[in-house]
Scaffold this motif. Structure first.
Motif, short mmCIF file in Angstrom:
data_model
loop_
_atom_site.label_atom_id
_atom_site.label_comp_id
_atom_site.label_asym_id
_atom_site.label_seq_id
_atom_site.Cartn_x
_atom_site.Cartn_y
_atom_site.Cartn_z
N GLY A 199 35.06 84.31 46.83
CA GLY A 199 35.84 83.58 47.84
C GLY A 199 37.02 84.42 48.31
O GLY A 199 37.29 84.52 49.51
N LEU A 200 37.68 85.06 47.36
CA LEU A 200 38.89 85.83 47.71
C LEU A 200 38.59 87.00 48.64
O LEU A 200 39.34 87.26 49.57
N ILE A 201 37.49 87.71 48.38
CA ILE A 201 37.27 88.93 49.18
C ILE A 201 36.50 88.66 50.48
O ILE A 201 36.56 89.44 51.42
N LYS A 202 35.77 87.52 50.55
CA LYS A 202 34.86 87.36 51.69
C LYS A 202 34.90 86.03 52.41
O LYS A 202 34.40 85.92 53.52
N ASP A 203 35.40 84.97 51.77
CA ASP A 203 35.15 83.67 52.37
C ASP A 203 36.21 82.65 51.95
O ASP A 203 36.10 82.02 50.89
N ALA A 204 37.22 82.49 52.82
CA ALA A 204 38.33 81.57 52.49
C ALA A 204 37.82 80.13 52.36
O ALA A 204 38.32 79.37 51.52
N ALA A 205 36.82 79.78 53.19
CA ALA A 205 36.30 78.40 53.14
C ALA A 205 35.63 78.15 51.77
O ALA A 205 35.72 77.06 51.21
N TYR A 206 34.99 79.18 51.24
CA TYR A 206 34.36 79.06 49.91
C TYR A 206 35.44 78.93 48.83
O TYR A 206 35.28 78.14 47.89
N PHE A 207 36.52 79.68 48.98
CA PHE A 207 37.63 79.56 48.03
C PHE A 207 38.10 78.09 48.00
O PHE A 207 38.28 77.51 46.93
N ASP A 208 38.24 77.49 49.18
CA ASP A 208 38.68 76.08 49.25
C ASP A 208 37.61 75.15 48.69
O ASP A 208 37.93 74.14 48.07
N TRP A 209 36.35 75.50 48.93
CA TRP A 209 35.23 74.70 48.39
C TRP A 209 35.32 74.66 46.85
O TRP A 209 35.17 73.61 46.23
N ILE A 210 35.57 75.83 46.25
CA ILE A 210 35.68 75.89 44.78
C ILE A 210 36.84 75.01 44.32
O ILE A 210 36.72 74.24 43.37
N LEU A 211 37.94 75.12 45.04
CA LEU A 211 39.13 74.31 44.73
C LEU A 211 38.77 72.81 44.75
O LEU A 211 39.12 72.07 43.84
N ARG A 212 38.01 72.40 45.76
CA ARG A 212 37.66 70.98 45.92
C ARG A 212 36.62 70.52 44.90
O ARG A 212 36.55 69.35 44.57
N HIS A 213 35.78 71.45 44.42
CA HIS A 213 34.66 71.05 43.55
C HIS A 213 34.89 71.37 42.08
O HIS A 213 33.94 71.34 41.29
N GLN A 214 36.17 71.65 41.72
CA GLN A 214 36.45 72.07 40.34
C GLN A 214 35.85 71.13 39.30
O GLN A 214 35.27 71.56 38.33
N LYS A 215 36.04 69.81 39.55
CA LYS A 215 35.61 68.83 38.54
C LYS A 215 34.11 68.94 38.27
O LYS A 215 33.69 69.00 37.12
N ASN A 216 33.33 68.97 39.34
CA ASN A 216 31.86 69.05 39.18
C ASN A 216 31.41 70.39 38.62
O ASN A 216 30.40 70.47 37.92
N ILE A 217 32.15 71.44 38.95
CA ILE A 217 31.80 72.76 38.39
C ILE A 217 32.04 72.73 36.88
O ILE A 217 31.21 73.19 36.09
N LEU A 218 33.18 72.14 36.50
CA LEU A 218 33.49 72.06 35.06
C LEU A 218 32.46 71.20 34.33
O LEU A 218 32.11 71.47 33.19
N LYS A 219 31.97 70.16 35.02
CA LYS A 219 30.95 69.26 34.40
C LYS A 219 29.57 69.89 34.41
O LYS A 219 28.62 69.34 33.89
#
Ligand code: GLY
Length: 369
Positions: A199-219
């Protein structure tokens, strides 16, 4: 994401030198593996599943049973788990097994495991009889989003990481995303270091996606993981297609790795690779903020996302000067100049060859608390 897009999140095509080369298959079991391998005509082939001591007991037998009626012979070669095995001696062990079972150039290796297995097996495949086919079956988050894609293979040599190797493309990358559910928590989270890097090097929208989906990623929610892997693998695919041999853009994937590799070595591999990448990202971001390239707010955002996945952003008991010295011995140098990847902003990075030792010292000092 629309339903139509979701339905196509199970396959990514990868070109090499502008020609179709291999597919990345993202699925939820090993069931489709025979069918995928039949596309590369395994019925006349011997197959050697290469794996390590932690992963083999989980999946090697399942794979063997699945494949044995589809090819001439399936054998397994298992070596001891861990980065310490990533050397030429382990490769010799694979050669010996292949010779003992009279593998020839039309046979096939399957790399079942994480990055170490993929790198070693790929290198053995690149060199045995001047090259036999191999397939990546990555079972860790880190290997699924990074090391299994793009054909980098190799081993460490003496104190040098990835010093001996070859660019050698797999015939297929087959990901059973369900393997992520059995990963130890710390190792699973370590993979997030590379994903946040994408996300950091290529895709700001993906960085935000990770931010929004933290809970489900952790689960480890399957749909979320499939979408995340799909986006990360596409980012990696796009980079390696444009620059397969790392003459330019591919080096951006080394963001966080220059200081990260030094820390990994100085901590004698007690920290996981993704944890060291996290420290390397934190160090690079601190330097960028110091130089006025990155807003304070973005620096805090990066640190807090790394921390959300329990990744370290500070470490102890290291001498910053020693980190710099180790960094300068890293092989990512050109004409004696260190190649350091810096963010222009979240979502865009570039390579900088003009950093001074003072800059590096600032970056290294920033992660010691
Ligand atoms: N892991 C970095 C690369 O594949 O280039």
């Amino acid at each position: 994401m629309t339903t139509a897009e979701k339905n196509t999140m199970d396959r990514i095509h990868v070109n090499y030198e502008d020609k179709p080369c291999y597919d990345i298959v993202l699925t939820d079991s090993f069931d489709l593996l025979p069918e995928e391998l039949e596309k590369i005509h395994i019925s006349e082939k011997k197959i050697c599943i290469v794996s390590e001591s932690n992963v083999a007991p989980l999946y090697a037998d399942t794979l063997k049973k699945l494949l044995q009626n589809h090819c001439r012979l399936v054998i397994t070669h298992v070596f001891e788990a861990g980065e310490k095995s990533k050397n030429l001696e382990t490769v010799y062990g694979i050669y010996e097994t292949l010779i003992r079972h009279q593998f020839d150039r039309k046979d096939l290796l399957l790399a079942l495991g994480g990055g170490v297995v993929g790198d070693i097996t790929g290198f053995a495949a690149a060199t045995y009889l001047r090259g036999i086919d191999f397939v990546q079956i990555p079972t860790t988050l880190l290997s699924q989003v990074d090391s299994s894609i793009g054909g980098k293979t190799g081993v460490d040599f003496q104190v040098y990481k990835n010093m001996v190797g070859a660019f050698y493309m797999p015939k297929l990358v087959y990901m059973n995303i369900k393997t992520l559910s059995s990963m130890p928590e710390r190792e699973y989270l370590s993979g997030m270091g590379e994903i946040i890097k994408h996300g950091l090097i290529k895709d700001a929208a993906y960085f935000d996606w990770i931010l929004r989906h933290q809970k489900n990623i952790l689960k480890r929610d399957f749909q979320t993981l499939q979408e995340m892997l799909y986006i990360s693998c596409q980012i990696k695919r796009n980079v390696v297609e444009k620059d397969p041999k790392e003459r330019g853009e591919r080096a951006l994937l080394n963001f966080g790795h220059t200081i990260g590799h030094a820390v990994e070595k100085l901590k004698d591999f007690t920290l996981l690779h993704g944890e060291c990448v996290s420290l390397g990202i934190a160090a690079a971001a601190a330097l960028e903020t110091h130089k006025g390239l990155l807003e304070d707010e973005d620096y805090e955002k990066i640190l807090s996302l790394l921390k959300a996945f329990h990744l370290p952003v500070f470490t102890q008991n290291l001498d910053p000067a020693e980190i710099v010295e180790t960094t300068l011995h890293d092989k990512k140098m050109e004409a004696g100049k260190i190649k350091f990847v810096l963010l222009n902003r979240i979502g865009e990075a570039s390579i900088c060859k003009t950093l001074t030792n003072e800059d590096l010292l600032y970056a290294a000092t920033s992660i010691i608390r």
